[in-house]
Design a protein around this motif. Structure first.
Motif, mmCIF file in Angstrom:
data_model
loop_
_atom_site.group_PDB
_atom_site.id
_atom_site.type_symbol
_atom_site.label_atom_id
_atom_site.label_comp_id
_atom_site.label_asym_id
_atom_site.label_seq_id
_atom_site.Cartn_x
_atom_site.Cartn_y
_atom_site.Cartn_z
ATOM 1 N N VAL A 158 0.816 -1.218 0.000
ATOM 2 C CA VAL A 158 0.000 0.000 0.000
ATOM 3 C C VAL A 158 0.849 1.268 0.000
ATOM 4 C CG1 VAL A 158 -2.070 -0.995 1.015
ATOM 5 C CG2 VAL A 158 -0.256 -0.150 2.520
ATOM 6 N N HIS A 159 2.010 1.236 0.652
ATOM 7 C CA HIS A 159 2.844 2.432 0.670
ATOM 8 C C HIS A 159 3.385 2.750 -0.720
ATOM 9 C CE1 HIS A 159 2.369 2.588 4.890
ATOM 10 N NE2 HIS A 159 3.248 1.643 5.213
ATOM 11 N N ALA A 160 3.710 1.710 -1.472
ATOM 12 C CA ALA A 160 4.249 1.920 -2.813
ATOM 13 C C ALA A 160 3.186 2.362 -3.810
ATOM 14 C CB ALA A 160 4.922 0.635 -3.312
ATOM 15 N N HIS A 161 1.918 2.006 -3.540
ATOM 16 C CA HIS A 161 0.849 2.294 -4.490
ATOM 17 C C HIS A 161 -0.116 3.377 -4.021
ATOM 18 C CE1 HIS A 161 2.211 -1.730 -5.811
ATOM 19 N NE2 HIS A 161 1.980 -1.234 -7.001
ATOM 20 N N GLY A 162 0.237 4.072 -2.941
ATOM 21 C CA GLY A 162 -0.549 5.228 -2.543
ATOM 22 C C GLY A 162 -1.841 4.932 -1.818
ATOM 23 N N GLY A 163 -1.911 3.828 -1.072
ATOM 24 C CA GLY A 163 -3.085 3.586 -0.252
ATOM 25 C C GLY A 163 -3.932 2.421 -0.703
ATOM 26 N N TYR A 164 -5.145 2.342 -0.106
ATOM 27 C CA TYR A 164 -6.014 1.189 -0.283
ATOM 28 C C TYR A 164 -7.092 1.385 -1.356
ATOM 29 C CZ TYR A 164 -4.072 -0.846 4.001
ATOM 30 O OH TYR A 164 -3.235 -1.385 4.934
ATOM 31 N N GLY A 165 -6.970 2.406 -2.193
ATOM 32 C CA GLY A 165 -7.992 2.647 -3.206
ATOM 33 C C GLY A 165 -8.122 1.507 -4.198
ATOM 34 N N VAL A 228 -12.882 -10.976 5.203
ATOM 35 C CA VAL A 228 -12.422 -11.089 6.586
ATOM 36 C C VAL A 228 -13.645 -11.393 7.437
ATOM 37 C CG1 VAL A 228 -11.437 -9.837 8.551
ATOM 38 C CG2 VAL A 228 -10.451 -9.551 6.251
ATOM 39 N N THR A 229 -13.622 -12.499 8.143
ATOM 40 C CA THR A 229 -14.792 -12.965 8.891
ATOM 41 C C THR A 229 -15.323 -11.910 9.850
ATOM 42 O OG1 THR A 229 -14.041 -15.252 8.720
ATOM 43 C CG2 THR A 229 -15.620 -14.757 10.463
ATOM 44 N N GLU A 230 -14.431 -11.247 10.549
ATOM 45 C CA GLU A 230 -14.856 -10.251 11.532
ATOM 46 C C GLU A 230 -15.534 -9.058 10.867
ATOM 47 O OE1 GLU A 230 -12.066 -12.932 13.529
ATOM 48 O OE2 GLU A 230 -12.112 -11.984 11.545
ATOM 49 N N ASP A 231 -15.190 -8.770 9.616
ATOM 50 C CA ASP A 231 -15.875 -7.703 8.879
ATOM 51 C C ASP A 231 -17.319 -8.084 8.578
ATOM 52 O OD1 ASP A 231 -13.739 -5.952 8.819
ATOM 53 O OD2 ASP A 231 -13.073 -6.538 6.809
ATOM 54 N N MET A 232 -17.512 -9.290 8.051
ATOM 55 C CA MET A 232 -18.876 -9.674 7.659
ATOM 56 C C MET A 232 -19.778 -9.960 8.864
ATOM 57 S SD MET A 232 -19.192 -13.266 8.059
ATOM 58 C CE MET A 232 -20.101 -13.967 6.726
ATOM 59 N N LEU A 233 -19.154 -10.173 10.030
ATOM 60 C CA LEU A 233 -19.939 -10.364 11.248
ATOM 61 C C LEU A 233 -20.214 -9.051 11.989
ATOM 62 C CD1 LEU A 233 -18.348 -13.617 12.727
ATOM 63 C CD2 LEU A 233 -20.505 -13.384 11.477
ATOM 64 N N GLY A 234 -19.657 -7.945 11.497
ATOM 65 C CA GLY A 234 -19.957 -6.653 12.094
ATOM 66 C C GLY A 234 -19.250 -6.374 13.399
ATOM 67 N N LEU A 235 -17.989 -6.796 13.507
ATOM 68 C CA LEU A 235 -17.246 -6.562 14.742
ATOM 69 C C LEU A 235 -16.544 -5.212 14.770
ATOM 70 C CD1 LEU A 235 -15.719 -10.040 15.621
ATOM 71 C CD2 LEU A 235 -17.214 -8.655 17.053
ATOM 72 N N ASN A 239 -16.685 -0.084 7.855
ATOM 73 C CA ASN A 239 -17.220 -1.114 6.975
ATOM 74 C C ASN A 239 -16.837 -0.810 5.530
ATOM 75 O OD1 ASN A 239 -18.825 -3.514 6.671
ATOM 76 N ND2 ASN A 239 -20.337 -2.241 5.635
ATOM 77 N N PRO A 240 -15.864 -1.527 4.954
ATOM 78 C CA PRO A 240 -15.492 -1.283 3.561
ATOM 79 C C PRO A 240 -16.688 -1.467 2.623
ATOM 80 C CG PRO A 240 -13.888 -2.699 4.649
ATOM 81 C CD PRO A 240 -15.055 -2.578 5.582
ATOM 82 N N LYS A 241 -16.661 -0.763 1.501
ATOM 83 C CA LYS A 241 -17.767 -0.805 0.539
ATOM 84 C C LYS A 241 -18.097 -2.219 0.097
ATOM 85 C CE LYS A 241 -18.978 0.708 -4.156
ATOM 86 N NZ LYS A 241 -20.327 1.167 -3.838
ATOM 87 N N PHE A 242 -17.073 -3.067 -0.056
ATOM 88 C CA PHE A 242 -17.290 -4.395 -0.622
ATOM 89 C C PHE A 242 -17.777 -5.426 0.400
ATOM 90 C CE2 PHE A 242 -12.744 -4.001 0.410
ATOM 91 C CZ PHE A 242 -12.582 -5.071 1.272
ATOM 92 N N VAL A 243 -17.898 -5.029 1.661
ATOM 93 C CA VAL A 243 -18.307 -5.970 2.709
ATOM 94 C C VAL A 243 -19.804 -5.876 2.945
ATOM 95 C CG1 VAL A 243 -18.111 -6.570 5.152
ATOM 96 C CG2 VAL A 243 -16.066 -5.932 3.862
ATOM 97 N N LYS A 244 -20.478 -7.026 2.929
ATOM 98 C CA LYS A 244 -21.852 -7.112 3.398
ATOM 99 C C LYS A 244 -21.825 -7.646 4.822
ATOM 100 C CE LYS A 244 -26.337 -9.345 2.698
ATOM 101 N NZ LYS A 244 -27.179 -10.220 1.823
ATOM 102 N N ARG A 245 -22.480 -6.945 5.733
ATOM 103 C CA ARG A 245 -22.555 -7.407 7.114
ATOM 104 C C ARG A 245 -23.727 -8.374 7.244
ATOM 105 N NH1 ARG A 245 -20.710 -3.179 11.680
ATOM 106 N NH2 ARG A 245 -18.986 -2.200 10.578
ATOM 107 N N TYR A 246 -23.423 -9.613 7.598
ATOM 108 C CA TYR A 246 -24.470 -10.621 7.742
ATOM 109 C C TYR A 246 -25.060 -10.621 9.148
ATOM 110 C CZ TYR A 246 -23.512 -12.309 3.097
ATOM 111 O OH TYR A 246 -23.401 -12.391 1.727
ATOM 112 N N MET A 247 -24.409 -9.940 10.076
ATOM 113 C CA MET A 247 -24.991 -9.704 11.393
ATOM 114 C C MET A 247 -24.201 -8.586 12.056
ATOM 115 S SD MET A 247 -23.764 -12.902 13.808
ATOM 116 C CE MET A 247 -24.859 -12.345 15.099
ATOM 117 N N GLU A 248 -24.731 -8.052 13.141
ATOM 118 C CA GLU A 248 -24.041 -7.015 13.910
ATOM 119 C C GLU A 248 -23.565 -7.625 15.222
ATOM 120 O OE1 GLU A 248 -23.139 -4.119 12.938
ATOM 121 O OE2 GLU A 248 -24.234 -4.042 11.032
ATOM 122 N N LEU A 249 -22.555 -8.473 15.101
ATOM 123 C CA LEU A 249 -22.066 -9.200 16.269
ATOM 124 C C LEU A 249 -21.452 -8.259 17.300
ATOM 125 C CD1 LEU A 249 -21.720 -11.959 17.551
ATOM 126 C CD2 LEU A 249 -19.567 -12.223 16.303
ATOM 127 N N GLY A 250 -20.823 -7.196 16.830
ATOM 128 C CA GLY A 250 -20.223 -6.253 17.767
ATOM 129 C C GLY A 250 -21.254 -5.667 18.711
#
Length: 283
Positions: A158-165, A228-235, A239-250
């Motif tokens: 990411v440092h070489a390519h200017g971030g996570y875009g 990333v499992t923790e992303d889709m579980l809502g921990l 929330n990145p654009k490409f992630v669907k949250r299947y529950m709000e575990l947090g």
């Protein structure tokens, strides 16, 4: 309905362990289901639903609060790889090669990959990079180490390519990513993760590369998906654009902890049913 001994025997048979060869053969067929795992109990929960579990270097951010994956080392990956392999019985377990463990030489990559597999029981390693890493992938594959590639958005760079875009959002960015994916596949990778690219590019890569393309933020045009499992579980709050949250575990965890704290403070917990009595007591 009663269960006959024959039925019981059939139900009790363990699922066949997935291998890199099995995953490779899934190209263009049933979509490949993949998630990250870092600990034994989560791996056991995920195992029966997934074809592939990735012990990602994202462990640094998810479990250790790091700002990026760059601070993760080989020993950390081995420790979590062992934990996941204890919980996974049928999914293919793949371990990320962390930053600095494979880029210097192909011999360095082999030593670290061989150690990671032999000390964990995992079935493959994953490394990032395109054309520049093709010779390393070939070197590993020819020596019996299955490799999952990773192109497009590469978190270790990411440092070489200017971030996570996202990548490939204009057509003039397409060709290098297509060539990267082809080079890794031709070098012997059994599949390639394609991260953070526009849908038309993901579709083109999937059509033109003859190994499975596993997308993350790359649309449903791919041969499979990973999150990333923790992303889709809502921990996490972010929330990145490409992630669907299947529950709000947090939120559910916070609610449960709040209930526990309230009961402790008013002495409602532990109740009588949670308390040990003297042996031989009348009540």
């Amino acid at each position: 309905m009663s269960t006959t001994p024959k039925d019981t025997a059939i139900d009790a048979r363990p699922k066949r362990q997935q291998t890199a060869k099995n995953i490779r053969a899934m190209k263009g067929s049933t979509p490949i289901v993949c998630l990250t795992a870092y600990i034994t109990p989560m791996a056991a929960r995920l195992d029966k639903h997934c074809d592939l579990l990735l012990v990602g270097d994202s462990v640094g951010m998810v479990l250790y609060g790091m700002d990026s994956t760059l601070g993760v080392d080989v020993d950390t990956m081995i420790r979590h790889g062992r934990a996941v392999c204890r919980g996974a019985k049928q999914a293919l377990v793949v371990i990320d090669m962390p930053f600095g463990s494979y880029e210097e030489t192909k011999e360095q990559a082999f030593r670290n990959a061989a150690r990671m597999l032999s000390e964990t029981g995992a079935g493959a390693v994953k490394l990032e990079g395109g054309i520049e890493m093709a010779e390393t992938v070939r070197f590993l594959a020819h020596r019996g180490i299955p490799v999952l590639g990773h192109v497009g958005l590469m978190p270790q760079s990411v440092h070489a390519h200017g971030g996570y875009g996202a990548r490939g959002r204009s057509v003039d960015e397409w060709q290098p990513i297509i060539e990267d994916a082809k080079a890794i596949a031709e070098a012997g990778a059994f599949a390639v993760v394609l991260e953070g690219v526009a849908e038309p590019l993901a579709r083109k890569v999937t059509e033109e590369v003859d190994v499975p393309i596993i997308g993350i933020g790359a649309s449903n045009a791919c041969d499979g998906q990973i999150l990333v499992t923790e992303d889709m579980l809502g921990l996490f709050a972010i929330n990145p654009k490409f992630v669907k949250r299947y529950m709000e575990l947090g939120a559910a965890i916070e609610e449960a902890i709040g209930a526990y704290a309230g009961e402790v403070r008013c002495r409602a917990f532990p109740a009588e049913e949670h308390t040990y009595k003297m042996r031989g007591a009348n009540s």
